[in-house]
Design an enzyme around this catalytic site. Structure first.
Site, PDB file in Angstrom:
ATOM      1  N   ASP A  21      -7.983  -5.777   0.235  1.00  0.00           N
ATOM      2  CA  ASP A  21      -8.339  -6.598  -0.812  1.00  0.00           C
ATOM      3  C   ASP A  21      -7.889  -8.015  -0.689  1.00  0.00           C
ATOM      4  OD1 ASP A  21      -9.787  -4.745  -2.191  1.00  0.00           O
ATOM      5  OD2 ASP A  21      -7.779  -3.818  -2.760  1.00  0.00           O
ATOM      6  N   HIS A  27       0.778  -1.279   0.099  1.00  0.00           N
ATOM      7  CA  HIS A  27       0.076  -0.081  -0.053  1.00  0.00           C
ATOM      8  C   HIS A  27       1.221   1.323   0.003  1.00  0.00           C
ATOM      9  CE1 HIS A  27      -2.949   2.957   1.125  1.00  0.00           C
ATOM     10  NE2 HIS A  27      -3.918   1.848   0.867  1.00  0.00           N
TER      11      HIS A  27
HETATM   12  N1  CMC Z   1       4.092  -7.373  -4.867  1.00  0.00           N
HETATM   13  C1  CMC Z   1       5.365  -7.192  -5.089  1.00  0.00           C
HETATM   14  N2  CMC Z   1       6.165  -6.150  -4.952  1.00  0.00           N
HETATM   15  C2  CMC Z   1       5.674  -5.184  -4.327  1.00  0.00           C
HETATM   16  C3  CMC Z   1       4.256  -5.067  -4.164  1.00  0.00           C
HETATM   17  C4  CMC Z   1       3.544  -6.279  -4.293  1.00  0.00           C
HETATM   18  N3  CMC Z   1       1.946  -6.302  -4.261  1.00  0.00           N
HETATM   19  N4  CMC Z   1       3.776  -3.857  -3.967  1.00  0.00           N
HETATM   20  C5  CMC Z   1       5.011  -3.182  -3.802  1.00  0.00           C
HETATM   21  N5  CMC Z   1       5.976  -3.884  -4.332  1.00  0.00           N
HETATM   22  C6  CMC Z   1       7.151  -3.669  -4.311  1.00  0.00           C
HETATM   23  C7  CMC Z   1       7.759  -2.805  -5.568  1.00  0.00           C
HETATM   24  O1  CMC Z   1       8.141  -3.443  -6.500  1.00  0.00           O
HETATM   25  C8  CMC Z   1       8.943  -1.617  -5.195  1.00  0.00           C
HETATM   26  O2  CMC Z   1       9.947  -2.508  -4.901  1.00  0.00           O
HETATM   27  P1  CMC Z   1      11.409  -1.786  -5.337  1.00  0.00           P
HETATM   28  O3  CMC Z   1      11.550  -1.192  -4.339  1.00  0.00           O
HETATM   29  O4  CMC Z   1      12.385  -3.109  -5.318  1.00  0.00           O
HETATM   30  O5  CMC Z   1      11.172  -1.055  -6.615  1.00  0.00           O
HETATM   31  C9  CMC Z   1       8.393  -1.467  -3.510  1.00  0.00           C
HETATM   32  O6  CMC Z   1       7.633  -2.768  -3.036  1.00  0.00           O
HETATM   33  C10 CMC Z   1       7.633  -0.343  -3.121  1.00  0.00           C
HETATM   34  O7  CMC Z   1       6.503  -0.237  -3.846  1.00  0.00           O
HETATM   35  P2  CMC Z   1       6.001   0.879  -4.812  1.00  0.00           P
HETATM   36  O8  CMC Z   1       5.761   0.197  -6.153  1.00  0.00           O
HETATM   37  O9  CMC Z   1       6.894   1.948  -4.630  1.00  0.00           O
HETATM   38  O10 CMC Z   1       4.467   1.190  -4.040  1.00  0.00           O
HETATM   39  P3  CMC Z   1       3.633   2.132  -4.592  1.00  0.00           P
HETATM   40  O11 CMC Z   1       2.846   2.951  -3.393  1.00  0.00           O
HETATM   41  O12 CMC Z   1       3.803   2.834  -5.685  1.00  0.00           O
HETATM   42  O13 CMC Z   1       2.301   1.027  -4.878  1.00  0.00           O
HETATM   43  C11 CMC Z   1       0.575  -0.381  -4.705  1.00  0.00           C
HETATM   44  C12 CMC Z   1       1.213   0.667  -3.934  1.00  0.00           C
HETATM   45  C13 CMC Z   1      -0.724  -0.709  -3.754  1.00  0.00           C
HETATM   46  C14 CMC Z   1       0.049  -0.049  -6.060  1.00  0.00           C
HETATM   47  C15 CMC Z   1       1.312  -1.607  -4.810  1.00  0.00           C
HETATM   48  O14 CMC Z   1       1.686  -2.036  -3.430  1.00  0.00           O
HETATM   49  C16 CMC Z   1       0.710  -2.730  -5.669  1.00  0.00           C
HETATM   50  O15 CMC Z   1       0.691  -2.960  -6.678  1.00  0.00           O
HETATM   51  N6  CMC Z   1      -0.032  -3.813  -4.741  1.00  0.00           N
HETATM   52  C17 CMC Z   1      -0.741  -4.853  -5.311  1.00  0.00           C
HETATM   53  C18 CMC Z   1      -2.061  -4.206  -5.927  1.00  0.00           C
HETATM   54  C19 CMC Z   1      -3.147  -4.236  -4.473  1.00  0.00           C
HETATM   55  O16 CMC Z   1      -3.093  -4.935  -3.743  1.00  0.00           O
HETATM   56  N7  CMC Z   1      -3.864  -2.948  -4.582  1.00  0.00           N
HETATM   57  C20 CMC Z   1      -4.651  -2.651  -3.698  1.00  0.00           C
HETATM   58  C21 CMC Z   1      -4.136  -1.496  -2.752  1.00  0.00           C
HETATM   59  S1  CMC Z   1      -5.354  -1.161  -1.219  1.00  0.00           S
HETATM   60  C22 CMC Z   1      -6.852  -1.142  -1.679  1.00  0.00           C
HETATM   61  C23 CMC Z   1      -7.086   0.080  -2.807  1.00  0.00           C
HETATM   62  O17 CMC Z   1      -6.516   1.128  -2.905  1.00  0.00           O
HETATM   63  O18 CMC Z   1      -7.893  -0.062  -3.631  1.00  0.00           O
END
Ligand code: CMC
Length: 435
Positions: A369, A311
């Site tokens: 989720d 998140h």
């Molecule tokens: N699986 C694997 N790696 C992950 C995940 C994941 N679900 N989430 C983040 N990371 C990694 C990401 O690749 C990055 O790694 P590195 O530092 O090596 O590049 C690190 O963790 C930091 O993540 P980020 O991409 O900077 O995080 P963000 O804040 O941009 O993205 C997110 C947040 C929710 C989009 C992401 O965690 C994600 O895609 N999660 C899976 C989808 C999900 O479950 N979404 C629901 C969110 S909660 C309910 C809602 O908002 O509707």
């Protein structure tokens, strides 16, 4: 309560004598923010924050998240207390009005919402324009947007009474719209709402009942649905809420703005994750396949994510996920489902991920989720309905945030800037002279 000045931050541009003194503003909770509004005038520079990870886009009194501690408050009340003691309509009143209702206010509000559940009859024919297999989120984007073509009498956003009526209409009608999207998919007659039923109960009725026989909503499932709706009701400035605010900042009508929010929610990084989690669990298939799956997740070239994990704000357990996990056990038990292979798989996946360096180092925890899809599946919802249910519940959050924005004296059209990295100015080359 409003934000208070709390010192300042002075930025000096290297190699020049230009500096800018930025006021620091403190809210009730959370870190102070630097007010950068005059930085361009003072220094001739913009700030760069793709994804808005460090940018507060507005002042809000509605919802607070402490991502490090895993805290979520609606109008100051912890989500755990609301989930245990409140109802979705009471939470809706709270989000919209700022305070919990008295008995009389609660009755008035509930009557108001529960009496606006029917759709304009002509909207029935609107559904026929969709393919039979249209995704419910596609139908919701279309039908909610179309409400602005049906309710012209409440579109003056400068009129508080119009705003109030539109809010009631939206909250009341989204369950009907979502239930009908499902009925359209499966070719069953649309069920009209029953105003003597509660909000979640009515939704389950419209979703499950058929005209040919009586249908009694299981009270345990109605309570579970109500709870799921409470957990999804608002989540401060997430992508869909920011979309609603941005669309609303132009003066667009609330039905159009909520349709924009629904579109934004649909993506798998946001509300679409609940559907994606179940697809993922299906693909993993068995506990023995978890290590191989997690290797793919950790491989940066694979683009595979552990859906339902991570998140932008929570760097700790999402408090909604904890409640959702407990509810999941409860619902399955009450439905008499002793063993759910999907739940077993999810629990094992969570356990392994929470002990894996990759997830620990990045502070990736289950979000709302991760478990919601398992409950919704057990309750008989098809996967395609999961995100639509999220949209039904989030509508009250969106409309509360939209109302707050319209009433904010500092509100201006949302208009970010950019770093331009395209071609510098150049002259047009006639076709015959191009190499
Ligand atoms: N699986 C694997 N790696 C992950 C995940 C994941 N679900 N989430 C983040 N990371 C990694 C990401 O690749 C990055 O790694 P590195 O530092 O090596 O590049 C690190 O963790 C930091 O993540 P980020 O991409 O900077 O995080 P963000 O804040 O941009 O993205 C997110 C947040 C929710 C989009 C992401 O965690 C994600 O895609 N999660 C899976 C989808 C999900 O479950 N979404 C629901 C969110 S909660 C309910 C809602 O908002 O509707």
């Amino acid at each position: 309560m409003s934000a208070t000045a709390n010192g300042s931050l002075t930025i000096t541009l290297d190699g020049s004598n230009k500096s800018s003194k930025l006021p620091l503003i403190q809210g009730t909770l959370g870190p102070a923010v630097a007010d950068i509004r005059k930085i361009y005038n003072d220094l001739g520079i913009f700030t760069f924050d793709p994804g808005y990870g460090a940018t507060a886009s507005c002042e809000s009194k509605i919802t607070y998240i402490d991502g490090d501690e895993g805290v979520l408050l609606y109008r100051g009340y912890p989500i755990e207390q609301l989930a245990e003691k409140s109802t979705f309509l009471e939470v809706a009143y709270l989000l919209l009005n700022g305070e919990l209702p008295t008995t009389a206010e609660s009755k008035d509000f509930e009557d108001g919402v529960l009496r606006h559940t029917m759709l304009h009859e002509q909207l029935r024919t609107f559904y026929n324009g969709f393919r039979r297999d249209a995704h419910p989120m596609a139908v919701m984007c279309g039908v909610v947007g179309a409400l602005s073509a049906f309710y012209h009498d409440s579109l003056d956003i400068t009129n508080p009474e119009h705003r109030r009526i539109s809010a009631f209409r939206l909250i009341a009608k989204v369950p009907t719209i979502a239930a009908w999207a499902h009925k359209y998919n499966i070719g069953q007659p649309f069920m009209y709402p029953q105003n003597n039923l509660g909000y979640a109960e009515n939704f389950l009725y419209m979703f499950n009942a058929v005209p040919a026989e009586p249908y009694h909503v299981n009270p345990i499932l109605a309570r579970a649905m109500d709870l799921i709706m409470i957990l999804h009701a608002d989540h401060e400035q997430n992508a869909s809420t920011s979309t609603v605010r941005l669309a609303g900042s132009t003066g667009a009508n609330p039905f159009a703005c909520i349709a924009a929010g629904i579109a934004s929610l649909w993506g798998p990084s946001h509300g679409g994750a609940n559907e994606a989690v179940l697809h993922m669990l299906g693909e993993i298939g068995h506990v023995k396949n978890i290590p191989t799956f997690l290797e793919q997740v950790k491989d940066k070239n694979s683009k595979v994510k552990l859906m339902g994990f991570g998140h932008r704000v929570y760097k700790n357990y999402d408090p909604r996920a904890k409640i959702m996990q407990a509810t999941c056990h409860q619902v399955l038990r009450e439905l008499g489902i002793k063993d759910d292979p999907l739940l077993d798989l999810a629990i094992e996946l969570e356990k392994i991920a929470l002990n894996d360096r990759y997830f620990v180092d990045r502070k990736l925890y289950p979000n709302v989720d991760f478990y919601s899809g398992i409950i919704l599946k057990a309750m008989g919802f098809p996967l395609s309905m999961f995100t639509a249910l999220f949209a039904v519940a989030r509508t009250v959050g969106w409309i509360s945030q939209w109302q707050e924005m319209i009433e904010d004296p500092e509100q201006r059209i949302g208009r970010p800037r950019q770093i331009y990295t395209g071609a510098a100015k150049r002259d047009y080359v006639p076709l015959a002279q191009r190499g």
